[in-house]
Design a protein around this motif. Structure first.
Motif, PDB file in Angstrom:
ATOM      1  N   PHE A 117       0.706  -1.244  -0.061  1.00 17.28           N
ATOM      2  CA  PHE A 117       0.016   0.010  -0.142  1.00 17.28           C
ATOM      3  C   PHE A 117       0.648   1.384   0.087  1.00 17.28           C
ATOM      4  CE2 PHE A 117       0.443  -1.347   4.531  1.00 17.28           C
ATOM      5  CZ  PHE A 117       0.757  -0.279   5.044  1.00 17.28           C
ATOM      6  N   TYR A 118       1.980   1.109   0.380  1.00 19.11           N
ATOM      7  CA  TYR A 118       3.042   2.437   0.187  1.00 19.11           C
ATOM      8  C   TYR A 118       4.540   2.081  -0.315  1.00 19.11           C
ATOM      9  CZ  TYR A 118       4.816   6.922   1.008  1.00 19.11           C
ATOM     10  OH  TYR A 118       5.443   8.337   0.896  1.00 19.11           O
ATOM     11  N   PHE A 119       4.991   2.959  -1.172  1.00 17.53           N
ATOM     12  CA  PHE A 119       6.159   2.487  -1.631  1.00 17.53           C
ATOM     13  C   PHE A 119       7.424   3.461  -1.780  1.00 17.53           C
ATOM     14  CE2 PHE A 119       2.590   1.366  -3.883  1.00 17.53           C
ATOM     15  CZ  PHE A 119       2.379  -0.167  -4.006  1.00 17.53           C
ATOM     16  N   GLY A 120       8.679   2.946  -1.781  1.00 15.93           N
ATOM     17  CA  GLY A 120       9.689   3.875  -1.991  1.00 15.93           C
ATOM     18  C   GLY A 120      10.955   2.877  -2.283  1.00 15.93           C
ATOM     19  N   THR A 121      12.118   3.900  -2.274  1.00 18.53           N
ATOM     20  CA  THR A 121      13.400   3.081  -2.396  1.00 18.53           C
ATOM     21  C   THR A 121      14.181   3.417  -1.133  1.00 18.53           C
ATOM     22  OG1 THR A 121      14.008   4.753  -4.019  1.00 18.53           O
ATOM     23  CG2 THR A 121      13.288   2.855  -4.969  1.00 18.53           C
ATOM     24  N   TYR A 122      15.216   4.455  -1.563  1.00 16.34           N
ATOM     25  CA  TYR A 122      16.029   4.954  -0.460  1.00 16.34           C
ATOM     26  C   TYR A 122      15.389   5.916   0.194  1.00 16.34           C
ATOM     27  CZ  TYR A 122      19.591   7.848   1.937  1.00 16.34           C
ATOM     28  OH  TYR A 122      20.324   8.727   2.277  1.00 16.34           O
ATOM     29  N   PHE A 123      15.399   6.110   1.483  1.00 15.64           N
ATOM     30  CA  PHE A 123      14.912   7.232   2.104  1.00 15.64           C
ATOM     31  C   PHE A 123      15.989   7.649   3.436  1.00 15.64           C
ATOM     32  CE2 PHE A 123      10.843   5.131   1.701  1.00 15.64           C
ATOM     33  CZ  PHE A 123       9.963   6.047   0.920  1.00 15.64           C
ATOM     34  N   PRO A 124      16.253   9.027   3.212  1.00 12.07           N
ATOM     35  CA  PRO A 124      17.282   9.326   4.128  1.00 12.07           C
ATOM     36  C   PRO A 124      16.981   9.685   5.636  1.00 12.07           C
ATOM     37  CG  PRO A 124      16.340  11.369   3.057  1.00 12.07           C
ATOM     38  CD  PRO A 124      15.544   9.888   2.368  1.00 12.07           C
ATOM     39  N   PRO A 125      17.978   9.769   6.515  1.00 12.91           N
ATOM     40  CA  PRO A 125      17.648  10.003   7.880  1.00 12.91           C
ATOM     41  C   PRO A 125      16.923  11.117   8.219  1.00 12.91           C
ATOM     42  CG  PRO A 125      20.048  10.082   7.620  1.00 12.91           C
ATOM     43  CD  PRO A 125      19.321   9.882   6.101  1.00 12.91           C
ATOM     44  N   ALA A 126      17.215  12.270   7.358  1.00 16.29           N
ATOM     45  CA  ALA A 126      16.664  13.705   7.481  1.00 16.29           C
ATOM     46  C   ALA A 126      15.966  14.209   6.103  1.00 16.29           C
ATOM     47  CB  ALA A 126      17.772  14.635   8.086  1.00 16.29           C
ATOM     48  N   PRO A 127      14.861  15.025   6.169  1.00 15.85           N
ATOM     49  CA  PRO A 127      14.613  15.329   4.816  1.00 15.85           C
ATOM     50  C   PRO A 127      15.385  15.796   3.951  1.00 15.85           C
ATOM     51  CG  PRO A 127      13.223  16.173   6.617  1.00 15.85           C
ATOM     52  CD  PRO A 127      14.429  15.585   7.022  1.00 15.85           C
ATOM     53  N   SER A 129      16.498  17.231  -0.373  1.00 11.77           N
ATOM     54  CA  SER A 129      15.861  17.211  -1.770  1.00 11.77           C
ATOM     55  C   SER A 129      14.692  16.890  -1.915  1.00 11.77           C
ATOM     56  CB  SER A 129      17.042  16.399  -2.711  1.00 11.77           C
ATOM     57  OG  SER A 129      18.129  16.753  -2.250  1.00 11.77           O
ATOM     58  N   GLY A 130      13.459  17.327  -1.276  1.00 18.26           N
ATOM     59  CA  GLY A 130      12.377  17.090  -1.491  1.00 18.26           C
ATOM     60  C   GLY A 130      11.751  15.805  -0.909  1.00 18.26           C
ATOM     61  N   MET A 131      12.851  15.017  -0.478  1.00 19.44           N
ATOM     62  CA  MET A 131      12.290  13.547  -0.093  1.00 19.44           C
ATOM     63  C   MET A 131      12.129  13.636   1.565  1.00 19.44           C
ATOM     64  SD  MET A 131      14.856  10.164  -1.119  1.00 19.44           S
ATOM     65  CE  MET A 131      16.444  11.434  -1.496  1.00 19.44           C
ATOM     66  N   PRO A 132      11.138  12.733   1.777  1.00 22.38           N
ATOM     67  CA  PRO A 132      10.854  12.858   3.240  1.00 22.38           C
ATOM     68  C   PRO A 132      11.779  11.980   4.115  1.00 22.38           C
ATOM     69  CG  PRO A 132       9.264  11.404   2.190  1.00 22.38           C
ATOM     70  CD  PRO A 132      10.151  12.046   1.204  1.00 22.38           C
ATOM     71  N   SER A 133      12.104  12.236   5.200  1.00 19.78           N
ATOM     72  CA  SER A 133      12.933  11.445   6.085  1.00 19.78           C
ATOM     73  C   SER A 133      12.210   9.999   6.289  1.00 19.78           C
ATOM     74  CB  SER A 133      13.302  11.917   7.345  1.00 19.78           C
ATOM     75  OG  SER A 133      12.217  11.952   8.443  1.00 19.78           O
TER      76      SER A 133
END
Length: 677
Positions: A117-127, A129-133
């Protein structure tokens, strides 16, 4: 304290065994735990030589605070995509459908029934370049799960239904013919990069399967443009930084269009495919560069990837210690002018700088260069260059080496067996054939059970628990068929037959002739994965078509020939539209259009000189997909040898195609002419 991954065999899973995250391996028990506790599943998929997988592991999965949150709100499941390509394929399809892109690490949130139901690849430890943490994502998913669970279930159900409806719509009842293969060639010509070789822009991947198609198309039709694209692409790659100019072997891909800077991980499958295709370029052209690269790549595989048990390890990492304790991508492979000076002395360093295209500014990072082999005016002293290479390799050998993923994957070992058997035969290197035989022995001994079912992986002499998928059966059969042709040992043909019988019984859709990536009796996922397109390796679908066709040519087995032809319907549909992504299918279609030709070489003994000359001539045939049987008359090793006597006591070769046979010949030159050599 170690988590549940401590008992796994996958090096990637073992890398996470000491994480504070309470990881589960993919298992029914993990989903049962999710159901009982009412928590969603975090599915994290990666592999051991994946740079960003390591980054996310270090930033998030080794962090106690993140782990505490995960352990409280999720059942966390870690998957090695190389062990479970079926799990990876199904959820990657969902990620790509939802986000328009995919990659690893893959991060997917599932219901306890496995519905995403929810997807992504790499997520950083802090927000960034527009990516959530990662923490923001976890909190958002937890909130949705706890406050809007009905809505989540509805979304998950819809995604799963959409995936289930994506059965292959590409299968055609008709076979690919001259017209479709000509259209595929035209499509490749449009995407070809005439300045740099290869297809498309950056990042650039080695197009092994497409090159094999181009070589076969040229052999069948004489199309010079096809051969030129194949040869120029292989030369540009061999001269670029994607090829290890000191130790041999290829990196995964080039980050630029010019093949200069690679993504430094070295995969078994790339090197197996490229070793074989460079050997085939040499076979078609006599290119000395292709010969050298094929042999150096074969030697790299045996030297650096061979395991104690005789199989081949999956990969070498991109990262290694740069000498200061930092793990840095490419540290093992790159050189500054100063480092060359320290290793070689001033005079030889100046020559190395020129010869390998090293610059003051550097072609990589921090003033370092990836060694290349640019085109030069003038002639270099070959002996002096060989000495420089050897000294640099010795100095490099003292650097901290990249990590190795030691698991043995059946499919990729099948590709390596085919490459080493043929390269050894072409260049009179029996040690390479021996290495192929040893790997094949390991697969039979350890990966095959008494019903010839395959385990996908093994490590340290212990078979993994995961069942083989279609590409395992197909690529191992392909390797065994090549080994049978090279060694004259019919047992390898027999083993290939056992594996291909499983393909017919357990992977083929009887109604349409389409193939599935998992067996009919495999673990049921939210969808049965099915993909006819090549990725880094030939798709299981087209690899199976090729092995079935070759086996049928060796044995006359009609069900295998029919299954191969039905499987090739997808190439008629996709070949003209997306030729870059169905190269192996196009190569198999070339073999079918050519026959393929069946060659039986009989002699008084396998080590008889005249027999060996005929055998070698047959192996060096460029006729697409030609199969070779080799032995003494009536030995029973190969069906093709039946009723094939010596001619006046002399060794002879028999060539047949499409139920028609030429007169037997004892003359290697006539045999060469009959096989398009």
């Amino acid at each position: 304290m170690a988590n549940r991954l401590a008992h796994e065999t996958s090096p990637y899973l073992l890398q996470h065994a000491d994480n504070p995250v309470d990881w589960w391996p993919w298992s029914a028990e993990a989903f049962e735990e999710a159901r009982e506790s009412g928590r969603p599943v975090l599915l994290s998929v990666g592999y051991s030589s994946c740079h960003w997988c390591h980054v996310m592991a270090h930033e998030s999965f080794e962090d106690q605070e993140t782990a505490d949150y995960l352990n409280a709100h999720f059942v966390s499941v870690k998957v090695d995509r190389e062990e479970r390509p079926d799990v990876d394929a199904v959820y990657m399809e969902a990620v790509q459908a939802a986000t328009g892109q995919g990659g690893w690490p893959m991060t997917v949130f599932l219901t306890p029934d496995g519905e995403p139901f929810y997807f992504g690849t790499y997520f950083p430890p802090a927000p960034r370049s527009g990516m959530p943490s990662f923490r923001q994502v976890l909190e958002g998913v937890t909130h949705a799960w706890e406050q809007r669970r009905d809505e989540v279930a509805e979304v998950a159900g819809k995604i799963t239904r959409d995936l289930a409806g994506r059965e292959s719509a590409f299968q055609s009842a008709e076979l690919p013919g001259e017209e479709e293969l000509a259209q595929a060639l035209l499509g490749l010509t449009r995407e070809y990069d005439p300045q740099r070789g290869g297809f498309g822009g950056a990042p650039k991947f080695p197009p092994s399967m497409v090159v094999e198609f181009l070589l076969r198309h040229h052999a069948r039709t004489g199309a010079e443009g096809a051969l030129q694209m194949a040869v120029d692409t292989c030369e540009r790659m061999a001269r670029g930084g994607i090829y290890d100019q000191l130790g041999g072997g290829f990196a995964r891909y080039s980050v630029d269009r010019d093949w200069v800077v690679p993504h430094f991980e070295k995969m078994l499958y790339d090197n197996a495919l490229l070793c074989r295709v460079y050997a085939h370029v040499w076979r078609a052209t006599g290119s000395e560069l292709a010969r050298r690269v094929a042999l150096e790549t074969a030697d790299f595989m045996v030297r650096e990837l061979r395991t104690v048990e005789g199989g081949f390890a999956s990969a070498l990492d991109a990262d290694s210690d740069d000498g200061s304790g930092r793990h840095v991508e490419g540290a093992y492979y790159v050189w500054t002018p100063e480092q060359l000076g320290e290793a070689l002395g001033e005079e030889d360093a100046a020559l190395a700088v020129q010869y390998f295209g090293v610059t003051e500014a550097g072609t990589f990072e921090e003033g370092a260069s990836v060694l290349q082999l640019p085109q030069h005016e003038g002639v270099f002293d070959g002996e002096r260059i060989a000495g420089i290479r050897a000294r640099l390799l010795a100095v490099r050998g003292e650097r901290p080496a990249p990590g190795r993923d030691d698991k043995v994957v059946a499919a990729w070992n099948g590709l390596a067996i085919a490459a080493l058997a043929e390269t050894g035969a072409y260049f009179d290197r029996p040690d390479l054939v021996d290495a192929a035989v040893a790997a094949a022995d390991l697969l039979v001994r350890l990966h095959m059970d008494d019903q010839a079912r395959l385990a996908r992986t093994s490590k340290d002499g212990r078979a993994g628990a995961n069942a083989g998928v279609l590409e395992d059966y197909a690529d191992v059969a392909e390797g065994f068929l090549a080994l049978a042709s090279v060694t004259g040992e019919g047992v390898w043909l027999e083993f290939a037959g056992f594996l291909l019988d499983h393909v017919l019984a357990r992977f083929v859709d009887e109604e349409s002739g389409a193939l599935y990536d998992t067996a009919v009796d495999a673990e049921q996922l939210i969808r049965r994965p099915q993909d006819p397109t090549d990725n880094a390796v030939p798709s299981g679908w087209t690899a199976a078509a090729g092995a079935l066709l070759g086996y049928a040519a060796q044995t006359g087995a009609e069900p295998h020939r029919t299954a191969a032809e039905r499987a090739l319907g997808v190439v008629r549909a996709l070949g003209p539209r997306v030729p870059r992504f169905i190269g192996w299918g196009l190569a198999v279609a070339e073999a079918r259009l050519d026959g393929p030709r069946e060659v039986a070489v009989v002699g008084p003994a396998l080590d008889d000189e005249a027999t060996r000359t005929l055998h070698r001539t047959a192996l060096l045939a460029t006729a697409p997909g030609a199969v070779v049987a080799y032995g003494v008359p009536e030995s029973g090793e190969f069906p093709l040898l039946a009723d094939r006597p010596l001619i006046d006591g002399a060794p002879a070769a028999y060539v047949c195609r499409n139920f028609t046979c030429d007169a037997p010949t004892t003359d290697p030159a006539r045999l060469r002419a009959a096989l398009g050599g």
